[in-house]
Design an enzyme around this catalytic site. Structure first.
Site, PDB file in Angstrom:
ATOM      1  N   LYS A 110     -14.798 -40.934 -66.228  1.00 53.58           N
ATOM      2  CA  LYS A 110     -13.621 -41.564 -65.612  1.00 53.58           C
ATOM      3  C   LYS A 110     -12.318 -40.974 -66.143  1.00 53.58           C
ATOM      4  CE  LYS A 110     -15.667 -45.243 -63.271  1.00 53.58           C
ATOM      5  NZ  LYS A 110     -15.915 -46.588 -62.888  1.00 53.58           N
ATOM      6  N   LYS A 192     -24.633 -40.798 -59.393  1.00 51.32           N
ATOM      7  CA  LYS A 192     -24.972 -42.165 -58.991  1.00 51.32           C
ATOM      8  C   LYS A 192     -24.053 -42.653 -57.875  1.00 51.32           C
ATOM      9  CE  LYS A 192     -22.397 -45.625 -61.608  1.00 51.32           C
ATOM     10  NZ  LYS A 192     -22.081 -46.522 -60.491  1.00 51.32           N
ATOM     11  N   LYS A 195     -18.915 -47.436 -56.397  1.00 51.58           N
ATOM     12  CA  LYS A 195     -17.878 -48.038 -55.557  1.00 51.58           C
ATOM     13  C   LYS A 195     -16.628 -47.186 -55.521  1.00 51.58           C
ATOM     14  CE  LYS A 195     -18.651 -52.526 -57.091  1.00 51.58           C
ATOM     15  NZ  LYS A 195     -17.988 -52.749 -58.338  1.00 51.58           N
TER      16      LYS A 195
HETATM   17  P1  ATP Z   1     -17.229 -48.315 -60.099  1.00 53.71           P
HETATM   18  O1  ATP Z   1     -17.391 -46.974 -59.471  1.00 53.71           O
HETATM   19  O2  ATP Z   1     -15.945 -49.005 -59.746  1.00 53.71           O
HETATM   20  O3  ATP Z   1     -17.540 -48.321 -61.583  1.00 53.71           O
HETATM   21  P2  ATP Z   1     -19.896 -49.269 -59.607  1.00 53.71           P
HETATM   22  O4  ATP Z   1     -20.516 -48.897 -58.325  1.00 53.71           O
HETATM   23  O5  ATP Z   1     -20.331 -48.545 -60.831  1.00 53.71           O
HETATM   24  O6  ATP Z   1     -18.332 -49.232 -59.396  1.00 53.71           O
HETATM   25  P3  ATP Z   1     -19.759 -51.734 -61.100  1.00 53.71           P
HETATM   26  O7  ATP Z   1     -19.037 -52.933 -60.625  1.00 53.71           O
HETATM   27  O8  ATP Z   1     -19.137 -50.892 -62.152  1.00 53.71           O
HETATM   28  O9  ATP Z   1     -20.093 -50.833 -59.808  1.00 53.71           O
HETATM   29  O10 ATP Z   1     -21.222 -52.145 -61.583  1.00 53.71           O
HETATM   30  C1  ATP Z   1     -21.849 -53.360 -61.219  1.00 53.71           C
HETATM   31  C2  ATP Z   1     -23.321 -53.314 -61.606  1.00 53.71           C
HETATM   32  O11 ATP Z   1     -24.031 -52.425 -60.721  1.00 53.71           O
HETATM   33  C3  ATP Z   1     -23.583 -52.789 -63.017  1.00 53.71           C
HETATM   34  O12 ATP Z   1     -24.647 -53.511 -63.583  1.00 53.71           O
HETATM   35  C4  ATP Z   1     -24.004 -51.356 -62.790  1.00 53.71           C
HETATM   36  O13 ATP Z   1     -24.825 -50.838 -63.824  1.00 53.71           O
HETATM   37  C5  ATP Z   1     -24.773 -51.474 -61.482  1.00 53.71           C
HETATM   38  N1  ATP Z   1     -24.763 -50.209 -60.745  1.00 53.71           N
HETATM   39  C6  ATP Z   1     -23.669 -49.503 -60.408  1.00 53.71           C
HETATM   40  N2  ATP Z   1     -24.001 -48.412 -59.705  1.00 53.71           N
HETATM   41  C7  ATP Z   1     -25.364 -48.411 -59.617  1.00 53.71           C
HETATM   42  C8  ATP Z   1     -26.314 -47.522 -59.016  1.00 53.71           C
HETATM   43  N3  ATP Z   1     -25.915 -46.440 -58.395  1.00 53.71           N
HETATM   44  N4  ATP Z   1     -27.627 -47.843 -59.119  1.00 53.71           N
HETATM   45  C9  ATP Z   1     -28.038 -48.965 -59.760  1.00 53.71           C
HETATM   46  N5  ATP Z   1     -27.192 -49.833 -60.350  1.00 53.71           N
HETATM   47  C10 ATP Z   1     -25.864 -49.566 -60.285  1.00 53.71           C
HETATM   48 MG    MG Z   2     -19.322 -48.823 -62.700  1.00 53.26          MG
END
Ligand code: ATP
Ligand code: MG
Length: 324
Positions: A110, A192, A195
């Site tokens: 990040k 991965k 969001k």
């Molecule tokens: P950002 O990019 O804003 O960090 P994010 O997609 O990583 O968003 P978070 O809100 O940070 O989402 O994470 C919420 C939950 O979803 C956490 O437990 C994280 O480990 C899980 N998670 C995030 N992305 C994945 C993925 N690609 N596969 C499985 N679990 C995920």
């Molecule tokens: Mg995240």
């Protein structure tokens, strides 16, 4: 058994959030005391629009509820509405090794992605996360694989705290699912789904035509065979994982089903499966979107319950650290 986990209000939730984290929440809320938070203080560590934050927070609450979090069984609240999170984060920060913060993968990624604007919040993120977890004397933290490192750092901080100030916290366990802990991006199966990268996401609430479009154009690998091979075929392997998790079939069974199919046929079938499987989530979300007062009331009830636990822990920590 107490469970804590959080989701950032950084946009609609995607199938990775669901398969890696929320699916675990739904199982755990049946048997444990669950605390789920909309972690807005984490979300502001990357660039954001202040005017949109309140809407995104409410949207995250709707997402949690539509995905199946039950407010009668779980505590659902907004992180910043319980001020103890920030105070405990400062206290724990005094115990956190700087070198450990610098080697966190999420920090490295990040701070590179948001090079121009990166503030210390990106570096200190795991300290606030440790505070989130320890404030509720958590036993188990269900998350996706990307957050494992942060929970491990929480364990390091826990050990230091207990050693210096007397046994106060148990070391929280990270809980990952065997399959689904890391759903990969549709546009790049070596990263991965996130969001913060909209092109990478299939959202839990995407409409049927969008689901079809996204799956049909998901990046796949050279070759023709529908076969699980993370190294050679990361794109197809990711789609096979998604197929398997939504259909309840094993990867082997899915491979067998599509033994003679090409990528296009497999993708069409996956799109249909997803359109059907995600229909109840879409419906529930639409129902909740027009019930703002109800959703806000759930968050307020959640805040009250969370605060009782948080205040009691913080009081104990302040005493042990000699602050009161
Ligand atoms: P950002 O990019 O804003 O960090 P994010 O997609 O990583 O968003 P978070 O809100 O940070 O989402 O994470 C919420 C939950 O979803 C956490 O437990 C994280 O480990 C899980 N998670 C995030 N992305 C994945 C993925 N690609 N596969 C499985 N679990 C995920
Ligand atoms: Mg995240």
């Amino acid at each position: 058994m107490r469970v804590f986990s959080g989701i950032q209000p950084t946009g609609a939730i995607h199938i990775g959030n669901y398969l890696g984290a929320i699916k675990q929440f739904l199982a755990l809320q049946e048997k444990a005391e669950c605390v789920f938070s909309i972690v807005d203080l984490h979300a502001i560590t990357i660039p954001y629009q202040p005017k949109e934050l309140q809407k995104n927070i409410l949207d995250a609450a709707v997402c949690y509820l539509a995905a199946g979090v039950n407010p009668e069984k779980s505590i659902l609240f907004i992180q910043s509405s319980v001020k103890e999170h920030t105070e405990l984060a400062w206290l724990l920060g005094t115990l956190c090794p700087i070198g450990d913060l610098l080697r966190m993968t999420q920090y490295k990624e990040k701070s590179k992605e948001f090079k121009e604007t990166a503030g210390a919040g990106i570096l200190n993120y795991p300290i606030l996360m440790a505070a989130d977890i320890l404030l509720y004397k958590t036993d188990v933290v269900p998350v996706g694989k990307d957050q494992k490192q942060h929970v491990e750092l929480t364990r390091t901080i826990t050990r230091r705290f207990n050693k210096l100030f007397g046994k106060t916290f148990i070391e929280p366990e990270v809980k990952l699912l065997k399959a689904g802990a890391k759903i990969m991006a549709l546009n790049n199966p070596r990263k991965k789904m996130s969001k913060s990268v909209p092109e990478s996401c299939l959202y839990l609430f995407d409409e049927p035509d969008i689901i079809k479009k996204k799956i049909m154009s998901a990046v796949t690998d050279p070759g023709k065979q529908i076969k699980y091979d993370e190294i050679q075929k990361p794109g197809i392997s990711n789609l096979l994982t998604i197929y398997s998790l939504f259909s309840g079939k094993t990867i082997k069974e899915v491979e067998k089903k599509f033994k003679n199919a090409n990528y296009e046929k497999f993708k069409k079938s996956l799109a249909e499966l997803l359109i059907d499987s995600l229909e109840p989530f879409r419906r529930k979300r639409k129902e909740l979107l027009v019930r703002e007062v109800y959703v806000k009331e759930i968050l307020e009830q959640g805040r009250k319950k969370a605060q009782i636990i948080a205040q009691s822990t913080l009081q104990e920590v302040r005493q042990k650290m000699g602050l009161s």
